[in-house]
Design an enzyme around this catalytic site. Structure first.
Site, PDB file in Angstrom:
ATOM      1  N   ARG A 114       0.983  -1.222  -0.003  1.00 44.93           N
ATOM      2  CA  ARG A 114      -0.007   0.160   0.007  1.00 44.93           C
ATOM      3  C   ARG A 114       1.005   1.137   0.105  1.00 44.93           C
ATOM      4  O   ARG A 114       2.002   1.127   0.294  1.00 44.93           O
ATOM      5  CB  ARG A 114      -1.013   0.154   1.187  1.00 44.93           C
ATOM      6  CG  ARG A 114      -2.197  -1.087   1.167  1.00 44.93           C
ATOM      7  CD  ARG A 114      -2.935  -0.857   2.308  1.00 44.93           C
ATOM      8  NE  ARG A 114      -3.515   0.318   2.452  1.00 44.93           N
ATOM      9  CZ  ARG A 114      -3.489   1.171   3.652  1.00 44.93           C
ATOM     10  NH1 ARG A 114      -3.029   0.721   4.799  1.00 44.93           N
ATOM     11  NH2 ARG A 114      -4.367   2.450   3.690  1.00 44.93           N
ATOM     12  N   LYS A 179       3.655  -6.577  11.953  1.00 40.30           N
ATOM     13  CA  LYS A 179       2.741  -6.700  10.996  1.00 40.30           C
ATOM     14  C   LYS A 179       3.020  -8.308  10.393  1.00 40.30           C
ATOM     15  O   LYS A 179       4.129  -8.751  10.308  1.00 40.30           O
ATOM     16  CB  LYS A 179       3.071  -6.033   9.665  1.00 40.30           C
ATOM     17  CG  LYS A 179       2.225  -6.034   8.609  1.00 40.30           C
ATOM     18  CD  LYS A 179       1.948  -4.503   7.887  1.00 40.30           C
ATOM     19  CE  LYS A 179       1.430  -4.759   6.490  1.00 40.30           C
ATOM     20  NZ  LYS A 179       0.948  -3.761   5.946  1.00 40.30           N
ATOM     21  N   ARG A 313      -1.577   5.327  13.173  1.00 36.05           N
ATOM     22  CA  ARG A 313      -0.288   4.902  14.037  1.00 36.05           C
ATOM     23  C   ARG A 313      -0.885   5.334  15.483  1.00 36.05           C
ATOM     24  O   ARG A 313      -1.650   6.365  15.499  1.00 36.05           O
ATOM     25  CB  ARG A 313       0.902   6.372  13.888  1.00 36.05           C
ATOM     26  CG  ARG A 313       1.596   6.281  12.544  1.00 36.05           C
ATOM     27  CD  ARG A 313       2.823   5.265  12.354  1.00 36.05           C
ATOM     28  NE  ARG A 313       3.358   5.411  10.975  1.00 36.05           N
ATOM     29  CZ  ARG A 313       2.670   4.902  10.121  1.00 36.05           C
ATOM     30  NH1 ARG A 313       1.438   4.247   9.948  1.00 36.05           N
ATOM     31  NH2 ARG A 313       3.185   5.137   8.891  1.00 36.05           N
TER      32      ARG A 313
HETATM   33  C1  BTN Z   1       0.201  -3.631   2.283  1.00 45.02           C
HETATM   34  O1  BTN Z   1       1.141  -2.728   1.988  1.00 45.02           O
HETATM   35  O2  BTN Z   1       0.125  -4.062   3.480  1.00 45.02           O
HETATM   36  C2  BTN Z   1      -0.217  -4.501   1.431  1.00 45.02           C
HETATM   37  C3  BTN Z   1       0.637  -5.741   0.956  1.00 45.02           C
HETATM   38  C4  BTN Z   1       0.126  -6.640  -0.276  1.00 45.02           C
HETATM   39  C5  BTN Z   1       1.370  -7.527  -0.677  1.00 45.02           C
HETATM   40  C6  BTN Z   1       0.482  -8.571  -1.654  1.00 45.02           C
HETATM   41  S1  BTN Z   1       1.401  -9.934  -1.921  1.00 45.02           S
HETATM   42  C7  BTN Z   1       0.418 -10.512  -3.099  1.00 45.02           C
HETATM   43  C8  BTN Z   1      -0.136  -9.190  -3.827  1.00 45.02           C
HETATM   44  N1  BTN Z   1       0.873  -8.978  -4.897  1.00 45.02           N
HETATM   45  C9  BTN Z   1       1.678  -7.853  -4.788  1.00 45.02           C
HETATM   46  O3  BTN Z   1       2.317  -7.359  -5.522  1.00 45.02           O
HETATM   47  N2  BTN Z   1       0.955  -7.149  -3.687  1.00 45.02           N
HETATM   48  C10 BTN Z   1      -0.059  -8.010  -3.055  1.00 45.02           C
END
Ligand code: BTN
Length: 318
Positions: A114, A179, A313
């Site tokens: 994100r 996380k 946060r």
């Molecule tokens: C975040 O930042 O919390 C979201 C992370 C999401 C990661 C997943 S892994 C599978 C899918 N492919 C990606 O490139 N991103 C999501």
């Protein structure tokens, strides 16, 4: 190369001779393949004279047949390496792929998080999963969708015995403020009409340490539970839970899942800073509304916030 890895995934010693015999190649060809594995996949291999070769730790490789077991709600393609499973789903949609379908990979070379962040995606350690869905109900079907996906992932992790896991608005999953999973939804098409949504889910599964720096405190299922997690079984459980929750969401809307979401929210009642670009809004978390927006008490007044670029946060005094 994958066959060699299949033989080594148990983390035990295998002699060069036994590996060569199983693969039908010479010992020196085994040696070359081992060096390539180490270099390409960043998987340390121990070599001990008289005993043979073993991986630093056992691995759980994805197994296509298990992932696509008879009860699976949608087909799931399994790749060795992709830039990003979300990007691959988008390419498949653009070339006429018919949802629902899922994609998973042993690693991502350009995993997306994100707010423009990278998602660290080492080989055969974690789960990188993307699901393509067709959205026909317009904006209402998108309401609270990312929070519903969070609920599905929460129930998967709890079913694997992780009792301390909870949600952080909008859709992070944490254990003791570290996380363990993240969710990235990307839309293709016009949300007011027919569109597709790509639901990307990253779960830290068997990662014990990370060669790459991860920007925030993190943990993994193995770190929390102590044992190697079967990643194919995890994909199956994730498909089932997603299907159940998405079905409830489609039939009844988000409002009926709101209470369950709040019960899983770790930061209910906490003092937080909501970060929106350069802006910081201080308040106390009241919960969420029927659309999934975050409700904050700001100096005695209630306000609701939503949007993909927001993040929370804890305030120091929380
Ligand atoms: C975040 O930042 O919390 C979201 C992370 C999401 C990661 C997943 S892994 C599978 C899918 N492919 C990606 O490139 N991103 C999501």
């Amino acid at each position: 190369m994958l066959t060699l890895l299949n033989l080594l995934q148990d983390g035990r010693f295998h002699s060069g001779q036994a590996l060569g015999a199983a693969l039908g190649v010479s010992r020196s060809a085994v040696w070359k393949q081992l060096q390539q594995l180490e270099a390409d996949l960043n998987l340390p291999i121990y070599k001990v004279r008289g005993r043979g070769y073993r991986l630093q730790a056992p691995l759980s490789l994805l197994d296509y047949a298990s992932v696509n077991e008879a009860e699976a709600p949608w087909p799931c393609q399994v790749f060795d390496s992709l830039d990003s499973t979300n990007a691959e789903v988008m390419r498949l949609l653009a070339s006429g792929g018919v949802p629902p379908f899922a994609v998973t990979a042993e690693r991502q070379t350009d995993g997306r998080g994100r707010r423009g962040r990278r998602w660290v995606s080492p080989y055969a350690q974690n789960l990188y999963y993307s699901l393509a869905l067709r959205i026909e109900g317009g904006a209402r079907q998108l309401e609270g969708l990312s929070l519903v996906v969070g609920l599905a992932v929460l129930s998967v992790l709890r079913s694997f015995g992780l009792d301390a896991v909870g949600l952080k608005w909008p859709n992070d999953l944490l254990v003791n403020n570290q996380k363990i999973a993240g969710i990235l939804l990307e839309l293709v098409g016009d949300p007011a009409d027919i569109c597709h949504v790509v639901i990307g889910i990253g779960i830290n599964v068997n990662m014990q340490q990370s060669v790459e720096q991860i920007e925030q405190p993190w943990t993994s299922m193995q770190r929390e539970s102590g044992g190697l997690v079967d990643r194919s079984a995890l994909v199956v459980r994730l498909g089932q839970c997603l299907n159940d929750y998405l079905e409830r969401h489609r039939r009844q809307g988000f409002a009926t899942l709101r209470e369950e979401w709040e019960a899983g929210h770790l930061w209910q009642g906490r003092s937080v800073n909501l970060i929106a670009g350069v802006q910081r809004i201080q308040g106390r978390v009241l919960g969420i509304d029927e659309t999934g927006a975050l409700r904050l008490d700001i100096d005695g007044e209630e306000r609701a916030y939503s949007g993909g670029e927001l993040s929370l946060r804890l305030s120091d005094d929380s």
